[in-house]
Design an enzyme around this catalytic site. Structure first.
Site, PDB file in Angstrom:
ATOM      1  CG  HIS A  53      -1.993  -1.086   1.062  1.00 41.37           C
ATOM      2  ND1 HIS A  53      -2.740  -1.546   2.136  1.00 41.37           N
ATOM      3  CD2 HIS A  53      -2.415  -1.813  -0.001  1.00 41.37           C
ATOM      4  CE1 HIS A  53      -3.559  -2.494   1.735  1.00 41.37           C
ATOM      5  NE2 HIS A  53      -3.373  -2.671   0.448  1.00 41.37           N
ATOM      6  NE  ARG A 273      37.310 -13.415  21.053  1.00 43.33           N
ATOM      7  CZ  ARG A 273      38.457 -12.810  21.355  1.00 43.33           C
ATOM      8  NH1 ARG A 273      38.456 -11.531  21.712  1.00 43.33           N
ATOM      9  NH2 ARG A 273      39.613 -13.468  21.294  1.00 43.33           N
ATOM     10  CE  LYS A 290      46.703 -14.660  25.858  1.00 37.99           C
ATOM     11  NZ  LYS A 290      46.093 -13.368  25.471  1.00 37.99           N
ATOM     12  N   GLY A 301      40.908 -14.977  25.323  1.00 35.61           N
ATOM     13  CA  GLY A 301      39.982 -14.814  24.202  1.00 35.61           C
ATOM     14  C   GLY A 301      38.913 -15.896  24.189  1.00 35.61           C
TER      15      GLY A 301
END
Length: 377
Positions: A53, A273, A290, A301
């Site tokens: 519409h 992330r 790490k 992380g």
């Protein structure tokens, strides 16, 4: 609704709420509010919105008067044909629609006559009538009969009514649909400078085989290409796709390597992330270590990805037997298992994910078994 994998949207509203929502989740929207737009296609679109519409910013083209409704078949015949095609070939979910639009009623009637018992199945939400304060028993009974007649009438068009008590239930239903859809996509989180008691070959084979088996079970994989993990994830998915299934890798693997750079880039990693994990409904955590200043430490992380996954209502599955940060996270979940999974069901299976005596292949089978159990639940 915007986050669901829906390509086509139809509305009789003039506002821009739908296209704004779609754009806010990163979709390229092809908006069509007049018949000229039907002949054009926006490059790279992943959502299309038909505004039957018109649009609020173009009031001169809006369909609003009774005269315009009556002439709709002549002025917007192309829209009628497009909508008819979609109603024949696609499943519709009608939200906030009263079914009083005469044009739609005419289209549905033509489809019903043409296809009879072969009509596509559709759904709609309708709020169940309430006994208001000023209603007499007769008033309330009349409202119930009227609603029942509407529900039965919609069945002629193979439109099935989902009765709700409050409109807020629609949001909850759509959230559940989103959760079920996202749980067919698994995010694999992990990093490894070393693999502890596992040899490099054993660990890489474990990660590759786990990824392959998940793909074989029709899960899509998302990976951030973590150190010592990402390449094995890719090899496992590739092995299943190209050797056994022969399909497009885009359907089964979403690879999002982290952007490299200085401190400014790393500040953006949290947002990165969040975006990456948002595609999935299950997060698996493996290893997680790490080297920092020459020392081997747990990977912060991986913990960040655990917390983001939790915020986004993902199912969290740390495989504790792989050690390091994943073992810490496994213990954290085990200590509060009912909080993470809603009950103590399947807790014994989860405990075994921390069993360091299991062989890699046994651990993979156990992981798949646990995933299938919690998804069915």
């Amino acid at each position: 609704m915007a986050r669901l994998p829906i390509f086509g949207h139809w509305t009789t509203n003039y506002d821009r709420l739908i296209e704004t929502s779609l754009k806010n989740v990163g979709k390229i929207v092809d908006v069509k509010y007049n018949t000229k737009h039907l002949a054009n296609t926006i490059h790279g679109r992943n959502a299309i919105l038909y505004k039957m519409h018109g649009d609020v910013e173009n009031p001169d083209e809006a369909i609003i008067s009774k005269d315009q409704y009556e002439k709709y078949f002549h002025t917007h015949g192309a829209y009628i044909n497009t909508l008819s095609g979609d109603l024949v070939s696609k499943t519709f979910l009608f939200i906030g629609f009263s079914f009083t639009d005469p044009n739609l009623d005419y289209i549905l009637s033509r489809i019903r006559v043409t296809y009879e018992n072969n009509q596509r199945k559709h759904y709609c939400f309708i709020r169940e009538v309430k006994n208001e304060t000023n209603d007499t028993d007769e008033d309330f009974e009349l409202k119930k009969i009227k609603q029942e007649l509407i529900i039965n009438d919609l069945l002629r068009f193979n439109i099935h009514v989902l009765l709700i008590q409050e409109y807020s239930e629609i949001t909850e239903i759509l959230k559940e649909i989103e959760n079920r859809f996202k749980r067919k996509t698994i995010y694999i989180s992990g990093s490894a400078n070393e693999y502890g008691k596992w040899s490099t070959a054993m660990a890489e084979d474990f990660i590759s085989t786990l990824s392959q088996e998940l793909t074989k079970n029709d899960f899509k994989i998302v990976s951030g290409f973590g150190l010592g993990v990402g390449s094995s994830v890719i090899s496992g998915v590739l092995k299943e796709i190209y050797i056994n299934r022969k399909e497009n890798i885009k359907n089964q693997l979403l690879l999002r390597p982290f952007p490299q750079g200085g401190a400014e880039i790393q500040k953006q990693w949290n947002d990165y992330r969040k975006d990456m994990i948002s595609y999935s409904g299950i997060s698996i955590f493996i290893f997680g270590n790490k080297v920092d200043n020459g020392k081997l430490v747990s990977a912060n992380g991986v913990e960040s990805e655990f917390e983001i996954s939790k915020e986004q209502n993902s199912l969290l599955i740390p495989i504790g037997a792989t050690g390091y940060k994943s073992r810490e996270l496994w213990q954290k979940v085990l200590n509060n298992y009912e909080v993470y999974f809603g009950s103590s069901e399947n807790i014994e299976l989860f405990k075994e994910l921390g069993n360091e005596k299991l062989e890699p292949n046994e651990l993979i089978k156990l992981t798949l078994q646990f995933i299938n159990k919690i998804i069915k639940k």
